[in-house]
Design a protein around this motif. Structure first.
Motif, PDB file in Angstrom:
ATOM      1  N   ASN A  14       0.780  -1.201  -0.011  1.00 42.60           N
ATOM      2  CA  ASN A  14      -0.018  -0.098   0.064  1.00 42.60           C
ATOM      3  C   ASN A  14       0.734   1.188  -0.079  1.00 42.60           C
ATOM      4  O   ASN A  14       0.644   2.315  -0.652  1.00 42.60           O
ATOM      5  CB  ASN A  14      -0.972  -0.097   1.163  1.00 42.60           C
ATOM      6  N   ASN A 101      -8.945  -2.303  -3.054  1.00 41.49           N
ATOM      7  CA  ASN A 101      -9.055  -2.200  -1.635  1.00 41.49           C
ATOM      8  C   ASN A 101      -9.483  -3.323  -0.859  1.00 41.49           C
ATOM      9  O   ASN A 101      -8.967  -4.005  -0.036  1.00 41.49           O
ATOM     10  CB  ASN A 101      -9.230  -0.770  -1.093  1.00 41.49           C
ATOM     11  N   HIS A 102     -10.771  -3.643  -1.438  1.00 44.70           N
ATOM     12  CA  HIS A 102     -11.532  -4.506  -1.002  1.00 44.70           C
ATOM     13  C   HIS A 102     -11.313  -6.133  -1.107  1.00 44.70           C
ATOM     14  O   HIS A 102     -11.252  -7.049  -0.365  1.00 44.70           O
ATOM     15  CB  HIS A 102     -13.024  -4.435  -1.059  1.00 44.70           C
ATOM     16  N   THR A 105      -6.020  -6.091  -3.971  1.00 43.70           N
ATOM     17  CA  THR A 105      -4.816  -5.875  -2.950  1.00 43.70           C
ATOM     18  C   THR A 105      -4.812  -6.531  -1.646  1.00 43.70           C
ATOM     19  O   THR A 105      -4.077  -7.378  -1.181  1.00 43.70           O
ATOM     20  CB  THR A 105      -4.414  -4.297  -2.889  1.00 43.70           C
ATOM     21  N   ASN A 106      -6.262  -6.550  -1.185  1.00 42.98           N
ATOM     22  CA  ASN A 106      -6.794  -7.096   0.459  1.00 42.98           C
ATOM     23  C   ASN A 106      -6.068  -8.774   0.228  1.00 42.98           C
ATOM     24  O   ASN A 106      -5.635  -9.152   1.236  1.00 42.98           O
ATOM     25  CB  ASN A 106      -7.844  -6.795   0.603  1.00 42.98           C
ATOM     26  N   ASN A 107      -6.716  -9.371  -0.811  1.00 41.71           N
ATOM     27  CA  ASN A 107      -6.482 -10.811  -0.784  1.00 41.71           C
ATOM     28  C   ASN A 107      -5.082 -11.238  -1.064  1.00 41.71           C
ATOM     29  O   ASN A 107      -4.340 -12.025  -0.240  1.00 41.71           O
ATOM     30  CB  ASN A 107      -7.519 -11.374  -1.982  1.00 41.71           C
ATOM     31  N   MET A 110      -3.198 -10.358   2.105  1.00 45.28           N
ATOM     32  CA  MET A 110      -3.201 -11.458   3.307  1.00 45.28           C
ATOM     33  C   MET A 110      -2.555 -12.565   3.133  1.00 45.28           C
ATOM     34  O   MET A 110      -1.945 -13.003   3.971  1.00 45.28           O
ATOM     35  CB  MET A 110      -4.662 -11.351   3.562  1.00 45.28           C
TER      36      MET A 110
END
Length: 219
Positions: A14, A101-102, A105-107, A110
């Protein structure tokens, strides 16, 4: 002294979104290392003075501290004009930034974190779940990019920088071989890498600390 100061760590995708944007836009910026592993972002004074959300990146400009990479990209585009979506693309830009974002990138982030930065091996079911979610979001982006050069068409915008956060970290760290498995995504990634000012994450932000040191500490 640089006008834009990016409080960040090299391992943060990010943070990389903003570093890459500012470098490709030719802005006067510099990275400011944050001792993430040492607990800096959990320190009450840091939160009070830098970011109450306790996260990086934080962009410091003209005495103002700004957080959340997606919102910062929108602000930078609107205030500098670099890589801004056209007026009639604004909704589409926000739609993809929120998807990024949801999900995208998030997946990916993580999965990478659980796979590479935990002090002990993670249960296979957790990695399998996160991998499946990452593969799903990658497939959506790969299909979207099959007939266009960049996310909104024939020129790069802040949407591309948003999705670029984690796609340049090494495969041995992320567990994904984008070049082999997602041809359109890889071609898009190579087009971005051809932009003047492009550099990989750890070269653009050669600072920070080992994330493994921060495990098992309270949030």
């Amino acid at each position: 002294m640089a006008r834009y100061k990016l409080h960040c760590i090299g391992a943060s995708g990010n943070s990389y979104k903003l570093a890459l944007y500012m470098n490709c836009a030719g802005l006067d910026w510099e990275p400011v290392g944050v001792d993430f592993a040492g607990g800096a972002t959990r320190d009450p004074n840091w939160r009070a003075g830098t970011n109450a959300m306790g996260e990086v990146p934080v962009l410091e400009v003209d005495g103002q501290f700004m957080s959340q990479s997606g919102a910062i990209l929108v602000w930078l585009a609107e205030t500098t004009g670099h890589f801004a979506p056209a007026a009639d693309e604004r909704y589409e830009a926000l739609r993809w930034i929120m998807f990024d974002n949801h999900k995208f990138t998030n997946n990916h982030a993580m999965h990478r974190f659980q796979r590479s930065f935990m002090p002990e091996p993670v249960h296979p079911a957790i990695l399998s779940f996160l991998r499946a979610r990452t593969e799903s979001s990658f497939a959506i982006a790969d299909k979207h990019l099959a007939d266009r050069a960049f996310m909104l068409g024939d020129r790069p915008t802040i949407v591309d920088f948003s999705l670029a956060g984690y796609v340049y970290y090494p495969p041995e760290e992320t567990g994904f071989d984008i070049a082999a498995d997602y041809p359109a995504l890889d071609a898009w990634r190579r087009r971005l890498a051809a932009l003047p000012g492009w550099k990989p994450p750890y070269e653009l932000m050669p600072l920070g600390s080992d994330l493994r040191l921060m495990m098992n500490r309270p949030a």
